[in-house]
Design an enzyme around this catalytic site. Structure first.
Site, mmCIF file in Angstrom:
data_model
loop_
_atom_site.group_PDB
_atom_site.id
_atom_site.type_symbol
_atom_site.label_atom_id
_atom_site.label_comp_id
_atom_site.label_asym_id
_atom_site.label_seq_id
_atom_site.Cartn_x
_atom_site.Cartn_y
_atom_site.Cartn_z
ATOM 1 N N ASN A 9 0.875 -1.178 0.000
ATOM 2 C CA ASN A 9 0.000 0.000 0.000
ATOM 3 C C ASN A 9 0.909 1.224 0.000
ATOM 4 O O ASN A 9 1.466 1.582 1.037
ATOM 5 C CB ASN A 9 -0.892 -0.025 1.254
ATOM 6 C CG ASN A 9 -1.707 1.252 1.401
ATOM 7 O OD1 ASN A 9 -1.772 2.070 0.476
ATOM 8 N ND2 ASN A 9 -2.338 1.416 2.554
ATOM 9 N N TRP A 10 1.044 1.825 -1.180
ATOM 10 C CA TRP A 10 1.970 2.960 -1.294
ATOM 11 C C TRP A 10 1.445 4.216 -0.609
ATOM 12 O O TRP A 10 2.182 5.178 -0.418
ATOM 13 C CB TRP A 10 2.228 3.270 -2.774
ATOM 14 C CG TRP A 10 3.080 2.257 -3.482
ATOM 15 C CD1 TRP A 10 3.557 1.073 -2.982
ATOM 16 C CD2 TRP A 10 3.555 2.340 -4.842
ATOM 17 N NE1 TRP A 10 4.292 0.416 -3.946
ATOM 18 C CE2 TRP A 10 4.312 1.168 -5.093
ATOM 19 C CE3 TRP A 10 3.411 3.274 -5.866
ATOM 20 C CZ2 TRP A 10 4.924 0.922 -6.326
ATOM 21 C CZ3 TRP A 10 4.011 3.028 -7.097
ATOM 22 C CH2 TRP A 10 4.767 1.859 -7.314
ATOM 23 N N HIS A 94 -9.835 1.657 4.319
ATOM 24 C CA HIS A 94 -8.607 1.793 5.108
ATOM 25 C C HIS A 94 -8.874 2.740 6.282
ATOM 26 O O HIS A 94 -9.648 3.685 6.143
ATOM 27 C CB HIS A 94 -7.473 2.338 4.224
ATOM 28 C CG HIS A 94 -6.140 2.274 4.894
ATOM 29 N ND1 HIS A 94 -5.740 3.195 5.828
ATOM 30 C CD2 HIS A 94 -5.127 1.374 4.793
ATOM 31 C CE1 HIS A 94 -4.529 2.863 6.266
ATOM 32 N NE2 HIS A 94 -4.131 1.769 5.658
ATOM 33 N N GLU A 96 -7.293 5.088 7.429
ATOM 34 C CA GLU A 96 -7.021 6.505 7.145
ATOM 35 C C GLU A 96 -8.205 7.144 6.411
ATOM 36 O O GLU A 96 -8.464 8.339 6.574
ATOM 37 C CB GLU A 96 -5.716 6.630 6.329
ATOM 38 C CG GLU A 96 -4.503 6.378 7.226
ATOM 39 C CD GLU A 96 -3.291 5.776 6.519
ATOM 40 O OE1 GLU A 96 -3.226 5.793 5.289
ATOM 41 O OE2 GLU A 96 -2.405 5.268 7.243
ATOM 42 N N GLU A 165 -6.145 -4.596 10.272
ATOM 43 C CA GLU A 165 -5.118 -3.588 10.520
ATOM 44 C C GLU A 165 -5.440 -2.834 11.810
ATOM 45 O O GLU A 165 -6.235 -1.885 11.793
ATOM 46 C CB GLU A 165 -5.063 -2.585 9.352
ATOM 47 C CG GLU A 165 -4.665 -3.203 8.039
ATOM 48 C CD GLU A 165 -3.992 -2.190 7.119
ATOM 49 O OE1 GLU A 165 -2.925 -2.515 6.580
ATOM 50 O OE2 GLU A 165 -4.504 -1.063 6.961
ATOM 51 N N GLY A 171 1.883 2.388 10.767
ATOM 52 C CA GLY A 171 2.882 3.441 10.648
ATOM 53 C C GLY A 171 3.528 3.842 11.961
ATOM 54 O O GLY A 171 4.209 4.855 12.040
ATOM 55 N N SER A 209 2.654 -2.012 10.391
ATOM 56 C CA SER A 209 4.092 -2.117 10.665
ATOM 57 C C SER A 209 4.648 -3.513 10.406
ATOM 58 O O SER A 209 5.540 -3.975 11.119
ATOM 59 C CB SER A 209 4.412 -1.654 12.089
ATOM 60 O OG SER A 209 4.032 -0.298 12.269
ATOM 61 N N GLY A 230 2.516 -1.095 4.274
ATOM 62 C CA GLY A 230 2.648 0.308 3.915
ATOM 63 C C GLY A 230 4.112 0.675 3.734
ATOM 64 O O GLY A 230 4.732 0.402 2.700
ATOM 65 N N GLY A 231 4.693 1.285 4.758
ATOM 66 C CA GLY A 231 6.049 1.829 4.684
ATOM 67 C C GLY A 231 7.071 0.882 4.074
ATOM 68 O O GLY A 231 7.851 1.282 3.191
HETATM 69 P P1 PGA Z 1 2.331 0.345 7.627
HETATM 70 O O1 PGA Z 1 0.912 0.591 6.918
HETATM 71 O O2 PGA Z 1 2.841 -0.976 7.113
HETATM 72 O O3 PGA Z 1 3.167 1.522 7.198
HETATM 73 O O4 PGA Z 1 2.081 0.309 9.095
HETATM 74 C C1 PGA Z 1 0.034 -0.469 6.659
HETATM 75 C C2 PGA Z 1 -1.245 0.071 6.074
HETATM 76 O O5 PGA Z 1 -1.708 1.121 6.535
HETATM 77 O O6 PGA Z 1 -1.825 -0.530 5.130
#
Ligand code: PGA
Length: 248
Positions: A9-10, A94, A96, A165, A171, A209, A230-231
């Site tokens: 997930n960019w 998601h 966010e 998640e 993050g 993470s 993500g990261g």
């Molecule tokens: P993260 O993000 O791996 O940077 O914690 C995961 C995500 O939000 O899909």
């Protein structure tokens, strides 16, 4: 058995140059990757990434789609538009988007429906906040979130992917322990089993993470079928190392 599915997930990262360089490095290392894999990229880069991924084993994904089919919805991107770029997966709900764009359980359920109708696999995200975990509400929260999607999608529910998640792990560098992840994944699996005879087909990914150091132990859990990353998906060596961990 479900083969593992690893999805990058960019988020709102990348540029024409950075995408080309990242994917060149990732694709160059894919020879011994056996798991299913995809990257979910910002909508403006779908055309570029579709070209870069042509002929590769890496699937293309988007990060959101409109709850509406077409029409006067300025700024929105429809499921059918994503389909034009051979998008195979779309992240839906998601945290966010739930948090910063006030997406409700009902909106998430409708978006999942739109994806399925367009032949796109929705990756439906569920997860509790830290306050909810501390209040002992984890199970109730994820079940409520998934129930809305089950209710709206009936027998098609076996066609979705679920991503657990925990919001407090996204993050932050904090990760659910393999046992914490498995406990929630088992709850979600049981809920799917009550809704469909084909619950064993549904991949339940862990996200929050996930990194090269913790991926293998999370992926070893019986109901952890892959990762939403993500990261660490923005660094080719890290992403590749996790794809390989999922290939064992
Ligand atoms: P993260 O993000 O791996 O940077 O914690 C995961 C995500 O939000 O899909």
């Amino acid at each position: 058995m479900r083969s593992k599915l690893m999805v990058g997930n960019w988020k709102m990262n990348g540029s024409l140059m950075a995408n080309a360089s990242l994917l060149a490095d990732v694709l160059a290392g894919m020879a011994d990757v056996q798991c299913r894999a995809a990257v979910c990229v910002p909508a403006v880069y779908l055309a570029q990434v579709q070209t870069l991924l042509a002929g590769s084993a890496m699937g293309l994904g988007a990060q959101d789609l409109s709850a509406h089919e077409a029409g006067a919805y300025t700024g929105e991107v429809s499921a059918d538009m994503l389909r034009d770029f051979a998008v195979r997966y779309c992240i839906i709900g998601h945290s966010e988007r739930r948090q910063y764009h006030a997406e409700s359980d009902v909106t998430v359920a409708i978006k999942a429906q739109r994806a399925l109708a367009a032949g796109i696999t929705p990756i439906v995200c569920v997860g509790e906040s830290l306050a909810e975990r501390e209040a002992g509400q984890t199970e109730a929260v994820v079940k409520r979130q998934l129930a809305a999607v089950i209710h709206a999608n009936g027998h098609c529910i076996s066609e979705i992917v679920v991503a657990y998640e925990p919001v407090w792990a996204i993050g932050t560098g904090l990760t659910a322990t393999p046992e914490q992840a498995q406990a929630v994944h088992a709850v979600l699996r049981a809920q799917l089993q009550a809704a469909t005879a084909h619950a064993d087909r549904v991949s339940i990914l862990y996200g929050g993470s996930m990194n090269p150091a913790n991926a293998a132990s999370l992926l070893a859990q019986p109901d952890v079928d892959g990762g939403l990353i993500g990261g660490a998906s923005l660094k080719a060596p890290d992403f590749l190392s996790m794809l390989k961990a999922a290939s064992r």
